[in-house]
Design a protein around this motif. Structure first.
Motif, PDB file in Angstrom:
ATOM      1  N   GLY A  55       0.775  -1.224   0.000  1.00 37.80           N
ATOM      2  CA  GLY A  55       0.000   0.000   0.000  1.00 37.80           C
ATOM      3  C   GLY A  55       0.805   1.272   0.000  1.00 37.80           C
ATOM      4  N   SER A  56       2.086   1.198  -0.337  1.00 35.24           N
ATOM      5  CA  SER A  56       2.887   2.424  -0.436  1.00 35.24           C
ATOM      6  C   SER A  56       2.419   3.240  -1.633  1.00 35.24           C
ATOM      7  CB  SER A  56       4.363   2.080  -0.592  1.00 35.24           C
ATOM      8  OG  SER A  56       4.829   1.402   0.549  1.00 35.24           O
ATOM      9  N   THR A  57       2.325   4.549  -1.432  1.00 38.69           N
ATOM     10  CA  THR A  57       1.783   5.413  -2.476  1.00 38.69           C
ATOM     11  C   THR A  57       2.829   6.400  -2.981  1.00 38.69           C
ATOM     12  OG1 THR A  57       0.939   6.943  -0.811  1.00 38.69           O
ATOM     13  CG2 THR A  57      -0.560   5.226  -1.603  1.00 38.69           C
ATOM     14  N   TYR A  58       2.679   6.778  -4.231  1.00 39.45           N
ATOM     15  CA  TYR A  58       3.597   7.690  -4.897  1.00 39.45           C
ATOM     16  C   TYR A  58       2.775   8.612  -5.795  1.00 39.45           C
ATOM     17  CZ  TYR A  58       6.740   4.007  -3.417  1.00 39.45           C
ATOM     18  OH  TYR A  58       7.411   3.083  -2.662  1.00 39.45           O
ATOM     19  N   TYR A  59       3.187   9.884  -5.852  1.00 37.47           N
ATOM     20  CA  TYR A  59       2.444  10.878  -6.623  1.00 37.47           C
ATOM     21  C   TYR A  59       3.383  11.756  -7.423  1.00 37.47           C
ATOM     22  CZ  TYR A  59      -1.283   9.701  -3.328  1.00 37.47           C
ATOM     23  OH  TYR A  59      -2.201   9.038  -2.575  1.00 37.47           O
ATOM     24  N   THR A  60       2.911  12.228  -8.549  1.00 37.31           N
ATOM     25  CA  THR A  60       3.637  13.272  -9.228  1.00 37.31           C
ATOM     26  C   THR A  60       3.438  14.570  -8.447  1.00 37.31           C
ATOM     27  OG1 THR A  60       4.060  14.251 -11.391  1.00 37.31           O
ATOM     28  CG2 THR A  60       1.754  13.987 -10.760  1.00 37.31           C
ATOM     29  N   ASP A  61       4.389  15.467  -8.522  1.00 38.31           N
ATOM     30  CA  ASP A  61       4.377  16.660  -7.670  1.00 38.31           C
ATOM     31  C   ASP A  61       3.112  17.497  -7.844  1.00 38.31           C
ATOM     32  OD1 ASP A  61       7.972  17.371  -7.790  1.00 38.31           O
ATOM     33  OD2 ASP A  61       6.778  16.004  -6.546  1.00 38.31           O
ATOM     34  N   SER A  62       2.601  17.579  -9.058  1.00 33.76           N
ATOM     35  CA  SER A  62       1.493  18.492  -9.329  1.00 33.76           C
ATOM     36  C   SER A  62       0.179  18.070  -8.668  1.00 33.76           C
ATOM     37  CB  SER A  62       1.286  18.651 -10.827  1.00 33.76           C
ATOM     38  OG  SER A  62       0.927  17.416 -11.407  1.00 33.76           O
ATOM     39  N   VAL A  63       0.100  16.830  -8.197  1.00 32.99           N
ATOM     40  CA  VAL A  63      -1.155  16.368  -7.586  1.00 32.99           C
ATOM     41  C   VAL A  63      -1.011  16.093  -6.094  1.00 32.99           C
ATOM     42  CG1 VAL A  63      -1.809  15.360  -9.799  1.00 32.99           C
ATOM     43  CG2 VAL A  63      -0.909  13.873  -7.988  1.00 32.99           C
ATOM     44  N   LYS A  64       0.190  16.198  -5.574  1.00 35.89           N
ATOM     45  CA  LYS A  64       0.391  15.937  -4.142  1.00 35.89           C
ATOM     46  C   LYS A  64      -0.465  16.877  -3.303  1.00 35.89           C
ATOM     47  CE  LYS A  64       5.092  14.062  -4.385  1.00 35.89           C
ATOM     48  NZ  LYS A  64       6.523  14.297  -4.097  1.00 35.89           N
ATOM     49  N   GLY A  65      -1.124  16.298  -2.316  1.00 36.09           N
ATOM     50  CA  GLY A  65      -1.988  17.081  -1.453  1.00 36.09           C
ATOM     51  C   GLY A  65      -3.396  17.258  -1.988  1.00 36.09           C
ATOM     52  N   ARG A  66      -3.615  16.914  -3.246  1.00 34.45           N
ATOM     53  CA  ARG A  66      -4.953  17.038  -3.850  1.00 34.45           C
ATOM     54  C   ARG A  66      -5.549  15.675  -4.215  1.00 34.45           C
ATOM     55  NH1 ARG A  66      -5.598  19.490  -8.621  1.00 34.45           N
ATOM     56  NH2 ARG A  66      -3.528  18.948  -9.427  1.00 34.45           N
ATOM     57  N   PHE A  67      -4.712  14.762  -4.690  1.00 32.56           N
ATOM     58  CA  PHE A  67      -5.179  13.451  -5.126  1.00 32.56           C
ATOM     59  C   PHE A  67      -4.757  12.382  -4.119  1.00 32.56           C
ATOM     60  CE2 PHE A  67      -5.179  14.216 -10.036  1.00 32.56           C
ATOM     61  CZ  PHE A  67      -5.950  15.356  -9.842  1.00 32.56           C
ATOM     62  N   THR A  68      -5.584  11.361  -3.996  1.00 34.79           N
ATOM     63  CA  THR A  68      -5.259  10.223  -3.140  1.00 34.79           C
ATOM     64  C   THR A  68      -5.550   8.937  -3.883  1.00 34.79           C
ATOM     65  OG1 THR A  68      -5.850  11.491  -1.151  1.00 34.79           O
ATOM     66  CG2 THR A  68      -5.699   9.096  -0.939  1.00 34.79           C
ATOM     67  N   ILE A  69      -4.536   8.098  -3.993  1.00 35.87           N
ATOM     68  CA  ILE A  69      -4.707   6.793  -4.612  1.00 35.87           C
ATOM     69  C   ILE A  69      -4.923   5.763  -3.515  1.00 35.87           C
ATOM     70  CG2 ILE A  69      -2.225   6.273  -4.637  1.00 35.87           C
ATOM     71  CD1 ILE A  69      -2.690   4.850  -7.333  1.00 35.87           C
ATOM     72  N   SER A  70      -5.806   4.811  -3.784  1.00 33.21           N
ATOM     73  CA  SER A  70      -6.051   3.738  -2.826  1.00 33.21           C
ATOM     74  C   SER A  70      -6.478   2.502  -3.582  1.00 33.21           C
ATOM     75  CB  SER A  70      -7.123   4.151  -1.816  1.00 33.21           C
ATOM     76  OG  SER A  70      -8.358   4.388  -2.460  1.00 33.21           O
ATOM     77  N   ARG A  71      -6.452   1.376  -2.871  1.00 37.14           N
ATOM     78  CA  ARG A  71      -6.889   0.137  -3.506  1.00 37.14           C
ATOM     79  C   ARG A  71      -7.673  -0.697  -2.514  1.00 37.14           C
ATOM     80  NH1 ARG A  71      -3.896  -1.176   0.485  1.00 37.14           N
ATOM     81  NH2 ARG A  71      -2.268  -2.781   0.312  1.00 37.14           N
ATOM     82  N   ASP A  72      -8.593  -1.478  -3.082  1.00 34.66           N
ATOM     83  CA  ASP A  72      -9.356  -2.446  -2.291  1.00 34.66           C
ATOM     84  C   ASP A  72      -8.987  -3.809  -2.844  1.00 34.66           C
ATOM     85  OD1 ASP A  72     -11.290  -4.220  -1.278  1.00 34.66           O
ATOM     86  OD2 ASP A  72     -12.746  -2.625  -1.067  1.00 34.66           O
ATOM     87  N   ARG A  73      -8.140  -4.503  -2.138  1.00 37.99           N
ATOM     88  CA  ARG A  73      -7.643  -5.766  -2.655  1.00 37.99           C
ATOM     89  C   ARG A  73      -8.745  -6.811  -2.746  1.00 37.99           C
ATOM     90  NH1 ARG A  73      -2.900  -7.102   1.205  1.00 37.99           N
ATOM     91  NH2 ARG A  73      -2.943  -9.063   0.019  1.00 37.99           N
ATOM     92  N   ALA A  74      -9.681  -6.775  -1.852  1.00 36.38           N
ATOM     93  CA  ALA A  74     -10.775  -7.757  -1.884  1.00 36.38           C
ATOM     94  C   ALA A  74     -11.656  -7.578  -3.117  1.00 36.38           C
ATOM     95  CB  ALA A  74     -11.617  -7.635  -0.623  1.00 36.38           C
ATOM     96  N   LYS A  75     -11.764  -6.338  -3.573  1.00 40.75           N
ATOM     97  CA  LYS A  75     -12.600  -6.052  -4.745  1.00 40.75           C
ATOM     98  C   LYS A  75     -11.778  -5.921  -6.021  1.00 40.75           C
ATOM     99  CE  LYS A  75     -16.205  -3.608  -2.174  1.00 40.75           C
ATOM    100  NZ  LYS A  75     -16.948  -2.321  -2.028  1.00 40.75           N
TER     101      LYS A  75
END
Length: 123
Positions: A55-75
């Protein structure tokens, strides 16, 4: 072969929010999944990535603080929560899977891609 289906893209006003989803047709057991975006004027650009197990996350600089990536492994589903949208975020957004360990930001290291979903931010 894994099929990826993106959804959630639409027309939204500047400052608004959207949540994109990416559903995989089969359980994913690779290293990571990511979101990319592309406009007619630019090459495909890395937006965000997440390692599937840790679940480690990485973002391009222009979206940091605005976008959030997540995953639901069960789904077997990947998400991208986009807040404080700007006109520069207008693009077709793609999700992709990456089986092997490595940098998440390089499009050519991803194996399967969705068909894309259009996000349009109007000022």
């Amino acid at each position: 072969q894994v099929q990826l289906i993106e959804s959630g893209g639409e027309l939204v006003q500047v400052g608004g929010s959207l949540r994109l989803s990416c559903a995989a047709s089969a359980p994913f057991s690779g290293y990571a999944m990511g979101w990319f975006r592309q406009t007619p004027e630019k090459e495909r650009e890395f937006v965000a990535g997440v390692t599937w197990l840790g679940g480690s996350t990485y973002y391009t600089d222009s979206v940091k603080g605005r976008f959030t990536i997540s995953r639901d492994r069960a789904k077997n589903t990947l998400y991208l929560q986009m807040n404080s949208l700007e006109s520069e975020d207008t693009a077709v957004y793609y999700c992709a899977t990456k089986r092997r360990v490595g940098l998440l930001s390089k499009p050519n290291e991803y194996d399967y891609w969705g068909q894309g979903t259009q996000v349009t931010v109007a000022s």
